[in-house]
Design a protein around this motif. Structure first.
Motif, short mmCIF file in Angstrom:
data_model
loop_
_atom_site.label_atom_id
_atom_site.label_comp_id
_atom_site.label_asym_id
_atom_site.label_seq_id
_atom_site.Cartn_x
_atom_site.Cartn_y
_atom_site.Cartn_z
N HIS A 252 -19.58 -72.34 64.31
CA HIS A 252 -21.19 -72.08 64.72
C HIS A 252 -22.03 -72.78 63.68
CE1 HIS A 252 -24.49 -69.85 66.46
NE2 HIS A 252 -24.68 -69.25 65.43
N GLU A 253 -21.78 -72.54 62.34
CA GLU A 253 -22.88 -72.78 61.33
C GLU A 253 -22.97 -74.42 61.53
OE1 GLU A 253 -24.84 -71.10 59.31
OE2 GLU A 253 -23.83 -69.26 60.16
N LEU A 254 -21.78 -74.88 61.76
CA LEU A 254 -22.04 -76.72 61.73
C LEU A 254 -22.63 -76.97 63.37
CD1 LEU A 254 -18.55 -77.58 60.68
CD2 LEU A 254 -20.53 -78.04 59.50
N ARG A 255 -22.46 -76.25 64.33
CA ARG A 255 -22.92 -76.85 65.48
C ARG A 255 -24.52 -76.28 65.46
NH1 ARG A 255 -20.64 -73.19 69.69
NH2 ARG A 255 -18.82 -74.37 69.33
N SER A 260 -29.60 -78.87 66.46
CA SER A 260 -31.01 -79.11 66.13
C SER A 260 -31.39 -80.47 65.71
CB SER A 260 -31.51 -78.25 65.08
OG SER A 260 -31.42 -76.85 65.44
N ILE A 261 -30.59 -81.10 64.68
CA ILE A 261 -30.51 -82.43 64.38
C ILE A 261 -30.72 -83.38 65.72
CG2 ILE A 261 -29.96 -84.56 63.11
CD1 ILE A 261 -28.96 -81.99 60.99
N LYS A 262 -29.80 -83.06 66.42
CA LYS A 262 -29.46 -84.02 67.69
C LYS A 262 -30.70 -84.10 68.46
CE LYS A 262 -26.49 -85.35 71.26
NZ LYS A 262 -25.45 -85.04 72.17
N THR A 287 -34.49 -82.13 58.18
CA THR A 287 -34.11 -82.11 56.83
C THR A 287 -33.70 -80.81 56.27
OG1 THR A 287 -36.07 -83.59 56.37
CG2 THR A 287 -35.38 -82.28 54.40
N GLY A 288 -34.37 -79.83 56.74
CA GLY A 288 -33.91 -78.34 56.71
C GLY A 288 -32.67 -78.18 57.14
N GLU A 289 -32.34 -78.59 58.27
CA GLU A 289 -30.97 -78.37 59.02
C GLU A 289 -29.88 -79.10 58.06
OE1 GLU A 289 -30.06 -76.06 61.19
OE2 GLU A 289 -32.17 -75.70 61.22
N THR A 290 -30.21 -80.43 57.68
CA THR A 290 -29.40 -81.31 57.03
C THR A 290 -28.96 -80.64 55.53
OG1 THR A 290 -30.32 -83.27 57.72
CG2 THR A 290 -29.19 -83.55 55.56
N ASP A 291 -29.88 -79.86 54.81
CA ASP A 291 -29.88 -78.94 53.86
C ASP A 291 -28.86 -77.93 54.15
OD1 ASP A 291 -31.49 -80.61 52.25
OD2 ASP A 291 -33.39 -79.36 52.46
N ARG A 292 -29.00 -77.26 55.13
CA ARG A 292 -28.18 -76.40 55.54
C ARG A 292 -26.67 -76.99 55.67
NH1 ARG A 292 -29.54 -73.18 61.00
NH2 ARG A 292 -27.36 -72.14 60.43
N LEU A 293 -26.49 -78.14 56.18
CA LEU A 293 -24.99 -78.73 56.42
C LEU A 293 -24.54 -79.03 55.13
CD1 LEU A 293 -25.62 -81.03 59.44
CD2 LEU A 293 -24.13 -78.91 59.24
N ILE A 294 -25.40 -79.41 54.15
CA ILE A 294 -25.26 -79.96 52.69
C ILE A 294 -24.47 -78.64 52.13
CG2 ILE A 294 -25.90 -80.59 50.46
CD1 ILE A 294 -27.77 -82.81 51.98
N GLY A 295 -25.25 -77.77 52.11
CA GLY A 295 -24.86 -76.43 51.58
C GLY A 295 -23.58 -75.90 51.91
N LEU A 296 -23.40 -75.93 53.48
CA LEU A 296 -22.07 -75.50 53.99
C LEU A 296 -20.83 -76.36 53.53
CD1 LEU A 296 -20.67 -73.65 55.73
CD2 LEU A 296 -21.15 -74.93 57.60
N VAL A 297 -21.32 -77.61 53.47
CA VAL A 297 -20.20 -78.60 53.00
C VAL A 297 -19.70 -78.41 51.57
CG1 VAL A 297 -19.66 -80.94 52.70
CG2 VAL A 297 -20.76 -80.22 54.79
N GLU A 298 -20.76 -77.96 50.50
CA GLU A 298 -20.73 -77.73 49.48
C GLU A 298 -19.85 -76.72 49.18
OE1 GLU A 298 -24.44 -77.92 47.65
OE2 GLU A 298 -24.35 -79.95 47.14
N ASP A 299 -20.06 -75.55 49.92
CA ASP A 299 -19.26 -74.14 49.94
C ASP A 299 -17.77 -74.50 50.26
OD1 ASP A 299 -21.37 -72.72 48.92
OD2 ASP A 299 -21.81 -71.75 51.00
N LEU A 300 -17.67 -75.11 51.07
CA LEU A 300 -16.18 -75.72 51.79
C LEU A 300 -15.38 -76.40 50.67
CD1 LEU A 300 -16.97 -76.42 55.48
CD2 LEU A 300 -15.64 -74.65 54.62
#
Length: 464
Positions: A252-255, A260-262, A287-300
């Protein structure tokens, strides 16, 4: 080769019983042998001693031949022993059957009597067709040996009785061994049965059927193992549920940001790029949604390192005040946009720690981010630092929704998010705990539902 516990248990019990029966049988046989033969020898010796004493006392002055004739004439009709009178050469003068012969007897009992003492003899092997027991007493005249009085009996009847008792004892021993073998089968079944049941349940679990449960049959070590196995399966089920919830949450966090970006990407492609306001708004969202993705990927990525034990820190001494002041500036703007007040209580004196700047920044950014995320508008977030003798204590607290007591102990474990609907992977606190642990410190959470949460970080003070 005996591979099963059941086979080995039966074998060991049977061997132990066999050894015990053999030992008891041996002791019993020896006791019977000594009882029967010893009693017979003692009776024979008593009768021979009494007779010899009587004849030596009342036949003083009689020659050995006269004494022999007197002894023969005065034998009791009920005398069952064979009585013989021998001369000093060991020849038989006369016996209780009335026969006189020059038979030479050289048994140990006769030799002892001729030497002046009482002698006894028991043949373990047949002599002239039978085993005998004999007692010889010297006949004396004025202190000198003039002959020997010898009492003897056949030991064959005694050996027949002993043999019969031994055979009965052997049959009893075999019955005991047979009974022990049957008992060992029952004991082995009683012990191995629960183990086999546990093995079957463990195999079910190995195939992924964690709903299989082991029955606790007895309140013993195997029963405890069954309870432990059931507890393990329940914990695995809980872990599996948390893992699936995590996967669903991450999906869900990725989708959400990708959608939004799409969406904004398609809007910008199909829209009028000359509309600067709309274009900037779209780019800002992307940009904000990309930052969210980056944060999630870094957590993973951090979590994968955490699972592999590969999270490392590069320790070096520095003043923690600088990091905290930078974070205050960074989050003050966020507080203004969300209408959340940010308070700080940082001492003027240094807060020396030996730590990894980037990793500690990651921890406090995560803690402040959580505090702002779960605090409603018009709420407050506080950060407080205390310098003690051996510790630097930093507390990040809020007056947000708080955490239920049932979830408090689980908070900070991998995949666990609690019941909050806020976005997040549920990995941040687990990673923070790991990082603080690598610094030799501790992280604990105190919370009261609907009233707020405090996260307390304790780090070792660097001794300057």
């Amino acid at each position: 080769m005996l591979k099963g516990i059941r086979s080995r248990l039966i074998l060991y019990i049977t061997i132990v019983l066999l050894l015990i029966v053999l030992l008891l049988e041996g002791v019993f046989i020896v006791a019977v042998h000594y009882f029967y033969l010893g009693s017979a020898m003692e009776t024979l010796s008593s009768r021979a001693t009494t007779s010899a004493t009587f004849f030596n006392k009342y036949l003083e002055g009689y020659s050995i031949n006269e004494r022999a004739r007197y002894i023969l004439e005065n034998l009791s009709p009920e005398e069952s022993s064979k009585v013989e009178v021998l001369n000093t050469a060991g020849n038989v003068i006369i016996n209780s059957f009335g026969f006189s012969s020059s038979e030479l007897i050289e048994t140990p009992d006769v030799k002892s009597a001729l030497a002046g003492g009482k002698g006894s003899y028991q043949s373990l092997t047949p002599v002239n067709g039978e085993r005998i027991m004999a007692v010889s007493i010297p006949l004396k005249e004025s202190g000198m040996n003039i002959g020997v009085l010898r009492y003897s009996i056949s030991a064959e009847p005694l050996y027949h009785v002993i043999l019969k008792i031994v055979l009965n004892a052997v049959w009893v021993g075999l019955l005991v061994i047979l009974f022990g073998f049957v008992l060992s089968l029952l004991i082995a079944k009683r012990i191995v049965g629960p183990i086999q049941q546990l093995t079957s349940v463990a195999k079910e679990m190995a195939t992924g059927n964690f709903a299989a449960k082991a029955a606790k049959q007895h309140d013993d070590e195997i029963g405890t193992l069954a309870v432990t196995l059931n507890y393990m399966s329940e914990e695995i089920l809980k872990s599996e549920k948390i893992k699936y919830d995590f996967i669903s949450s991450v999906t869900h966090e990725l989708r959400t940001p990708l959608t939004s970006i799409k969406g904004w990407g398609e809007t910008l492609l199909m829209g009028d790029l000359s509309d600067k306001k709309e274009t900037l708004q779209g780019l800002e969202v992307m940009t904000g949604e990309t930052d969210r993705l980056i944060g999630l990927v870094e957590d993973l990525l951090d979590f994968s390192k955490f699972q592999a034990g590969e999270i490392t820190v590069e320790l070096q001494p520095y003043d923690l005040r600088g990091l905290l002041e930078d974070l205050l500036l960074q989050f003050r703007y966020r507080g203004q946009t969300k209408q959340i007040r940010l308070y700080a209580d940082i001492p003027d004196q240094p807060l020396p720690v030996d730590g990894d700047f980037n990793r500690l920044k990651q921890v406090f950014v995560n803690l402040l981010d959580n505090a702002f995320k779960f605090t409603p508008a018009e709420g407050a977030v506080r950060i407080k630092a205390i310098s003690q003798d051996a510790l630097i204590v930093i507390t990040v607290s809020d007056n947000g929704e708080g955490i239920e007591s049932a979830d408090l102990d689980k908070l900070g474990t991998k995949f666990f998010k609690g019941k909050s609907r806020q976005s997040g992977s549920g990995l941040g606190l687990a990673i923070c705990k790991e990082i603080i642990g690598l610094h030799g410190g501790s992280l604990r959470i105190e919370s009261e539902f609907t009233k707020g949460t405090s996260v307390i970080v304790e780090l070792p003070r660097y001794q300057v």
